[in-house]
Every structure is written in structure tokens, then in C-alpha cells.
Design a protein around this motif. Structure first.
Motif, mmCIF file in Angstrom:
data_model
loop_
_atom_site.group_PDB
_atom_site.id
_atom_site.type_symbol
_atom_site.label_atom_id
_atom_site.label_comp_id
_atom_site.label_asym_id
_atom_site.label_seq_id
_atom_site.Cartn_x
_atom_site.Cartn_y
_atom_site.Cartn_z
ATOM 1 N N LEU B 91 0.813 -1.194 0.000
ATOM 2 C CA LEU B 91 0.000 0.000 0.000
ATOM 3 C C LEU B 91 0.853 1.253 0.000
ATOM 4 C CD1 LEU B 91 -2.682 -1.220 2.489
ATOM 5 C CD2 LEU B 91 -2.798 -1.105 0.025
ATOM 6 N N SER B 92 0.378 2.257 -0.717
ATOM 7 C CA SER B 92 1.166 3.474 -0.787
ATOM 8 C C SER B 92 0.504 4.537 0.078
ATOM 9 C CB SER B 92 1.370 3.892 -2.238
ATOM 10 O OG SER B 92 0.432 4.773 -2.670
ATOM 11 N N LEU B 93 0.739 4.392 1.380
ATOM 12 C CA LEU B 93 0.162 5.320 2.350
ATOM 13 C C LEU B 93 1.264 5.791 3.285
ATOM 14 C CD1 LEU B 93 -2.986 3.257 3.362
ATOM 15 C CD2 LEU B 93 -2.974 5.302 1.959
ATOM 16 N N SER B 94 1.032 6.921 3.923
ATOM 17 C CA SER B 94 1.960 7.404 4.941
ATOM 18 C C SER B 94 1.380 7.100 6.314
ATOM 19 C CB SER B 94 2.159 8.909 4.803
ATOM 20 O OG SER B 94 2.984 9.175 3.731
#
Lengths: 320, 502
Positions: B91-94
Motif C-alpha cells: 500500500l502506498s500510504l503514509s
């Protein structure tokens, strides 16, 4: 109601452990030295901490972004040298100050651009800056200390507002401004996103490289502010000014709890870290500790405070 | 059926990398309101194609037509503003930012001076979240959410940006079955709103459940696009690998010997309790359960990574407790962990060095490495396991998942263990390598090795095991062998316990 207040306070202290640590340190020195807890002394501590403190503001910004700037001490020296050197060569005080600020920002911009364009790690680029920029200072000053000719320049730091010197007021205002900047502006919040997960930030269309350039420029600019305040206070420009200050700056920021790896931290933490360093140093000197022992204690304090951080973070994680 | 308009179509796309033709004249189209599955072995070009759609790569040839217009997708921001959204496998989350900040990442509402409009951000996010039926608020820190919920945050972006194409890359890789059902419901909702969906997965049963059409890629070329209802798993597999796989699974025909490991009433607070089982040499024991059931924790506790709170472990009928994995390895117990890239391999190290890493004492004379012996071992297992690598010094990060997994196996096999625990041995690897690994497991058991296969893929457990244990919520709740090993028995065992505790 009372319980929730206690809970909120403990939670805040858990996340900002450095303030709890600072509190303990202050209590210790209050008992250890009769001179410590006076308005005069504390006001002095605050003023002395402002120089590293202003460097630390820029460093915090850069570190949250996931980078590091080792050249802040050298940029500070450039600004010290230019603000005094340009005055002496006949430019007005404020013109010299403006040019010194501009040069600091430009050196920061150069750092940032080199990092963004080359893709080389900021540690390496600014390590080059640390050496190269210091070299520039030596070339400019010819290796000697420059002494200010117009002594009215050194009177500015004598302005006080109650117990607060103008230097301290500038430092605290910058902390307040950048705390707001980090929490409430797009640029500030995006810095967290980049430091936390640069790939996700890029995929989301954030212009990662532009952020790096802007943050390094701000960092250089702040180093120049710190340099000007220092030059006003000292009235001389030593080519060695601010040597290894980049290390003390990094120590203060990390002590505060901002992560070296990026994505986490705040200016309030950094303020706590800066004050803790200054208080420990001041307290030890009041107790007439020899200089070398001071270094040993400072090293121990750093490890102790970070140990506390690890203890607290592992506890809060278990609670989740 | 009348001609349906495409929301997005690719014509004659080619993409070259130094020395490789990743995509060769690929054409692909997505219609509104359909789920279009993209399948192929690892390295077939799926991810390259996906990255082109998301603006991460630019194609060298060919053109893209989006909503009847010729377009170029130069960067991720452009893809998103056109309504094309990629949902990454990783997943491309912060994690440190809030849910709302993550949903609108890169497109936060601000005033003229760049000051965030937090209230608007949270309000808009709440709308997107509630449209998705999420039970968490916009202000929660993403790092505190489960993987499934984090995925929901990513999908909420589709709602927030009014996406017309959503690309899912292996979305179920780390979801439990219930979470998978939720995801499928969400996908169906997106479908009902005329969003075109690209679904990339290795899992055939999922593809046949959710997809309307399937496109098969092999070696960078399209092998064909078919309607799901007109095809079956065998045909698709044949298209993928260019040959027919007669036997997906091979069960070992081995002699069961004496007991190797016995575990009695093993407990670890919050992870598992009262786990008891035993395994004999030559036996393949399947441990079936969903991710999060406590399977990997049990394996790691036996291996000495974690400490048990209570219970006994007997090795070769002697009670033992491995304080660290070192002792376990020396005694002949090896664990190939669940996540290959984080626990199984040092990615930037060569294949040869990865293989000998746990056994450097055996490959050195008074701490000085004997590289001849190392190389000989490497060559031996490269041949035995049929690992495709350019040489001993190639870094494993450059290899496909299947070949990486073979290196993990080689690393343990060269220690000549008595018991091998394989945690999700075929996760995320292609069909060809999968059956190679299954055959290998059978071969090892026939040589007298005891093997524990931990898996959440039912066909795999059913196919390779002599005996199967089921596990859910930290407890073993079923044991099946022979004719009892059926899909329905396993499902019943796992879900029964869930109901009891619910």
C-alpha cells in the motif's frame, strides 16, 4: 474529569518525553546549585540556546522530510563573516545583514538542488558542503577574525522585553511559526508524507524534489539568521565560528524525539531538546564541572533521554 | 450484445528496458462497469503495463485512449486527475498521517497562502469514507489501522477523486477471507457506479469469482482476452504458461518413520493457546488457517524466535527449548518464513551468499571463508532446484519471486535438516514455480524429511499434505487425514470456531 486531564497529560508526556526529562533535569539542578533557578540565569540559558535552537528548527524541517543537513554550522559561519565583513567594507548594516541572509538561503538552495538533481544522499552532499563552505569562509576572511567597526551593531542584542532578550524572542517566534507551518500548511504536512513514505508521496503526485529544495533553502536561511544574531552578540567573525555545531544541532533535534529516518517530529519536541541541552550545559557549569567531564555527562544524557523515548514508545505501542 | 464503449484502451503498447522487451505490442481495453482481470506468470509484463497506466512509466510505442481522447499519462498526478487510480500491493500510504490526509495526499485543499483547509479535508473524507461503509473516522492515524482498513483508505481515494478506472494489484495478498469478501463487495459497488476495474492477481479462484473478462499476458505479449464465462482455469493456465499442467499437486509417497517433533500445550499470551501436535519423519503436515490465526507465531516459537509462556517442545523425543534460532538450526530444524523479502533473504546480497549465510561456520576455516566450498554448494542447489540466475554473484533482488523462494529453500536444504517448516511457501509466485516447489516438497518427504506446510491456500494444503491441522484464532481446532481432507471439512473446522467465539 480530573482523571481525563491526568490521562491527557501523561499521554502528551509519553509522546513528548523530552519535556518530562527536561522537568527532571531542572529539578535536579535547582537542588544542586543555588544559582540555577533565578530569572537572570534562566533568561541567559534561553538566549544561549537560541543559536543552536534556530539551526535546529531548520534541521527539524529537513529531518522530517527524511534528509539531513550537515552544513548548517558552515553556513552560519558564512553569514557571520559576511554580515561583519560587508559592513566593514562600507555597506550599511542592514544591507550587509540582508546579503548575509540571502547568501545563507542560496547555499541552502544549492544544497537542495544538488540533492534533488543528482539523487545523491543528502548526508554526502552536505558533508561536502560542511567542508567546502567552511573553506569559502577561510578564503573570505583570509583566515583571521574580522572585528566589527561600528559598535552600534553589537548593541542590538541588548534589547530586552522583560526577561526575554531579542535573540530569545526571535528564536521562540520562529519555533511558534514553524510549528504552525508544519501542522497547518500543505507544504509542512507534505514534508511528513515524504519523510514517511517517499514513494507513496510521489505516487500521489507530490513534487518530492521541489520539497527537498525548499526545505534546504529554509534551513540555510535559518542558519544565516542564527549567524547574524551570533555576529551581533560577538562583534567578531571567527572563521571557525559554529564548528561542530551541526552535531549539537542534530543531537538537540534527535533528543527532542524527531526521527532521523523522517516522517515524525515537531518543533515543540525540538524546543524541548534544545532547552534540555542548554540547561544541562548551564547547570554543569554552575556546578564548576570541568569541561571534559561536561562532555561525558552530555553524551550520557543523550543516550539516557533516547532510552526513555524507546521505553515510552514501546509502551504506547503495546497499548494499541 | 451491442458495441460497448471503452473507458480506457491501449493500442500497440511496447516498452523496452535495457536488454529486455517488457511489453511487445500490447493492446488492452477497459469498459465502464466491468472487472477486467490481468493474469500472467511473474515477469510476464503485468506490473509494467500497470505502471504505464498509472503514469509511473512512459511507453516507448503505442497510444492510450482515455474517454475517447488520445492522452499521454506522464506522471502519477496526471493519471489521478484523469481519474485513473492504482491500488498497490504494497500500500502506498503514509502511516504517520491521518486517514483524511492520506486520501487526498497530493491534492490537499488549501487557501491562497498554502494553509491547509483541515475542516474541508476532514468533511470531504468523511463523505468518501461513509460512501464506502468504513467504520473509522478521517482523523485516525493510518499507522494504527489494520491492513484491510488501510486498503479501504486507498480505495476511498477512488470515491474522493471520482475515479473512472481503478487498478487493483494483488489486493487480497494479505487479507483474511472475510476481509476479502468485503473487498469484493466494494469492487462490485464501484462496478455498479460504472467504474472500469483492472484486477491483477495470481489467485485463479478469485479471478473466476470477480472478473468479467480475462486477459492473459506471457513474455510481454497478449495471449488473448476471453470472457470468464467462456473459459475455465485449465484453459487460462495453459495460456499463461504455454503448456498444460497435468498435476498441480504432488503428494509424497513416503515412508512415515519415527517422531521428529512433538509440541504439547504450547501457549503464548494473545497469540495462541494449547497448541499440541506431533510430526514424524517423511510426513508432510499441513497447517491450514487464515492469516492472523497464529500459525506463523507457533512456527516462530518452536524455532526460537519467540518465547513460549508455557508448554513443552520435544525434539527427537527429548524435551528441548531453543533459546534462539541458532540452536534450532544446529539441531536440524529450519523455518522458511512467511515474508520472503523481509525475513527470508538479504535482498541486496548475492544468491550464493544468501544460501550459505546461516552456515558460515561450515564454509570457513578458522573464520576465513572457503569460497570454493561455498560455490560448490551454490552450484549443487542451483541444479537441484533449477534456479534461474545469471550466476553466483547475482543479487537476489533482481530475481522473480519463484526463484527467490527457491533460494530460501536452498539456504535450508544445504543444512540437511530433519524438519522443515515452510510458512506460505508459494505466496505471490507464479503457477510454474508453484508446482515446482510442490514437487520439491514431495521429493524431500520421500527422502525422509518431515515438512510442515503452513498455508492459507486451501488447494495447496489439500494437495501436498498427508495430514492437515486447522487453526483459527490461536487454537488448533481440527485434524484431518485421508478421505477426511476435503474443502468443506476444512472450512467447517475454521468457521465453527469463529462462530463459537462470536
Amino acid at each position: 474529569m480530573k482523571q481525563t486531564l491526568v490521562k491527557i497529560t501523561t499521554e502528551w508526556l509519553m509522546r513528548n518525553h523530552i519535556w518530562a526529562f527536561l522537568f527532571l533535569v531542572v529539578i535536579f539542578f535547582t537542588f544542586a546549585s543555588p544559582y540555577f533557578l533565578s530569572i537572570n540565569n534562566l533568561s541567559n540559558v534561553l538566549t544561549q540556546s537560541a543559536f543552536i535552537g534556530i539551526l535546529a528548527i531548520g534541521m527539524t524541517l529537513v529531518m522530517i522530510n527524511g534528509e539531513i543537513d550537515l552544513s548548517v554550522g558552515a553556513i552560519l559561519a558564512v553569514s557571520v563573516a559576511l554580515s561583519i565583513g560587508l559592513q566593514n567594507s562600507g555597506l550599511g548594516i542592514w544591507t550587509s545583514v540582508m546579503l548575509a541572509l540571502f547568501s545563507g538561503a542560496m547555499l541552502g538552495f544549492l544544497n537542495g538542488s544538488l540533492i534533488a538533481l543528482s539523487g545523491i544522499n543528502s548526508f554526502i552532499i552536505t558533508l561536502g558542503g560542511l567542508i567546502g563552505i567552511r573553506g569559502l569562509v577561510f578564503v573570505y576572511t583570509g583566515g583571521d577574525a574580522l572585528i566589527v567597526k561600528d559598535f552600534s551593531y553589537t548593541e542590538y542584542p541588548e534589547i530586552y522585553l522583560g526577561p526575554f532578550s531579542i535573540t530569545a524572542i526571535i528564536f521562540l517566534s520562529l519555533i511558534a511559526f514553524f510549528q504552525w507551518f508544519l501542522t497547518s500548511t500543505k507544504h509542512g504536512r507534505e514534508a511528513y508524507a515524504i519523510g514517511d513514505n517517499a514513494e507513496a508521496a510521489y505516487d500521489a503526485g507530490i513534487l518530492v524534489k521541489r520539497h527537498v529544495v525548499i526545505n534546504f533553502t529554509i534551513c540555510g536561511f535559518l542558519a544565516a539568521i542564527s549567524g547574524i544574531l551570533l555576529s551581533m552578540r560577538l562583534g567578531t567573525a571567527e572563521p571557525q565560528a559554529g564548528r561542530i555545531w551541526e552535531l549539537w544541532t542534530i543531537i538537540a533535534v534527535v533528543l527532542g524525539g524527531t526521527r532521523l529516518t523522517g516522517g515524525y517530529g515537531s518543533m515543540l519536541k525540538t524546543l524541548g531538546g534544545v532547552l534540555t541541552l542548554a540547561v544541562v550545559q548551564n547547570g554543569l557549569r554552575l556546578m564548576n564541572t570541568p569541561n571534559y567531564v561536561e562532555l561525558i555527562v552530555m553524551g550520557a544524557v543523550l543516550i539516557l533521554a533516547l532510552g526513555l523515548d524507546r521505553l515510552f514508545t514501546s509502551k504506547t505501542r503495546e497499548n494499541v | 450484445m451491442s458495441e460497448v464503449k471503452n473507458v480506457l484502451s491501449l493500442h500497440g503498447i511496447s516498452k523496452f528496458f535495457p536488454g529486455v522487451k517488457a511489453l511487445d505490442n500490447v493492446s488492452f481495453d477497459i469498459r465502464p462497469g466491468e472487472v477486467h482481470a490481468l493474469v500472467g506468470e511473474n515477469g510476464a509484463g503485468k506490473s509494467t503495463l500497470m505502471k504505464i497506466l498509472a503514469g509511473l512509466y512512459n511507453p516507448d510505442q503505442g497510444n492510450i485512449i482515455h474517454q475517447d481522447k488520445h492522452v499521454k499519462i506522464r506522471n502519477p498526478l496526471e493519471a489521478r486527475t484523469r481519474g485513473i487510480l492504482l491500488i498497490h500491493q504494497e500500500l502506498s500510504l503514509s502511516p504517520e498521517l491521518s486517514v483524511a490526509e492520506n486520501i487526498y495526499l497530493g491534492a490537499w485543499p488549501t487557501n491562497f497562502f498554502g494553509v491547509l483547509k483541515k475542516r474541508k479535508l476532514n468533511k470531504d473524507s468523511l463523505i468518501a469514507l461513509s460512501a464506502m461503509g468504513c467504520d473509522f473516522g478521517p482523523k485516525v492515524r493510518v499507522g494504527s489501522l489494520s491492513i484491510a482498513k488501510r486498503q479501504m483508505v486507498e480505495i476511498a481515494r477512488a470515491q474522493a477523486f471520482n475515479a473512472n478506472v481503478v487498478i487493483f494489484d494483488e489486493p487480497t495478498a494479505s487479507l483474511t477471507d472475510t476481509e476479502k469478501e468485503q473487498l469484493f463487495n466494494t469492487i462490485r459497488e464501484l462496478k455498479a457506479r460504472d467504474v472500469g476495474i483492472v484486477y491483477i492477481s495470481h489467485k485463479m479462484d478469485e479471478i473466476f469469482e470477480i472478473a468479467d473478462r480475462i486477459t492473459v499476458l506471457r513474455d510481454g505479449t497478449v495471449q488473448g482476452t476471453v470472457h470468464t464465462k467462456d473459459t475455465n482455469i485449465n484453459l487460462i493456465t495453459k495460456m499463461m504458461i504455454g503448456r498444460e499442467l497435468n498435476t498441480f499437486f504432488t503428494r509424497a509417497n513416503s515412508e512415515i518413520g519415527s517422531e521428529v517433533l512433538r509440541v504439547e500445550k504450547l501457549c503464548r499470551k494473545g497469540e495462541f493457546e494449547n497448541v499440541s501436535f506431533s510430526i514424524k519423519s517423511g510426513e508432510v503436515l499441513g497447517l491450514y488457517g487464515l492469516i492472523g490465526a497464529g500459525r506463523s507465531e507457533v512456527a516462530e516459537t518452536i524455532f526460537g524466535v519467540r518465547k513460549a509462556d508455557s508448554g513443552k517442545i520435544a525434539w527427537m523425543e527429548k524435551e528441548i527449548n531453543f533459546p534462539t534460532p541458532r540452536q534450532a538450526i544446529d539441531m536440524g530444524l529450519c523455518l522458511a518464513p512467511e515474508s520472503r523479502k523481509e525475513q527470508g533473504l538479504v535482498l541486496n546480497m548475492s544468491g550464493k551468499n544468501n544460501v550459505t549465510l546461516p552456515h558460515l561456520v561450515k564454509y570457513s576455516n578458522y573464520t576465513v571463508m572457503d569460497w570454493r566450498r561455498e560455490l560448490a554448494t551454490f552450484e549443487k542447489y542451483r541444479e537441484v532446484l533449477d534456479i534461474k540466475t545469471t550466476g553466483a554473484d547475482q543479487e537476489v533482488v533482481q530475481l522473480s519471486g519463484g526463484n527467490q523462494q527457491k533460494f530460501v529453500l536452498a539456504k535450508w536444504l544445504c543444512n540437511e535438516p530433519d524438519l522443515l517448516i515452510l510458512d506460505e511457501p508459494t505466496r505471490g509466485i507464479d503457477v510454474g514455480s508453484k508446482s515446482a516447489i510442490h514437487a520439491l516438497i514431495a521429493g524431500l518427504a520421500e527422502q525422509g524429511l518431515a515438512v510442515i506446510v503452513i498455508s492459507s491456500e486451501m488447494p495447496e494444503v489439500l494437495g501436498v499434505s498427508h495430514r492437515i491441522l486447522t487453526m483459527s484464532e490461536g487454537r488448533l481446532n481440527g485434524e484431518f487425514s485421508g478421505m477426511e481432507m476435503t474443502e468443506s471439512n476444512l472450512i467447517n473446522a475454521v468457521s465453527q470456531h469463529l462462530e463459537q467465539t462470536a
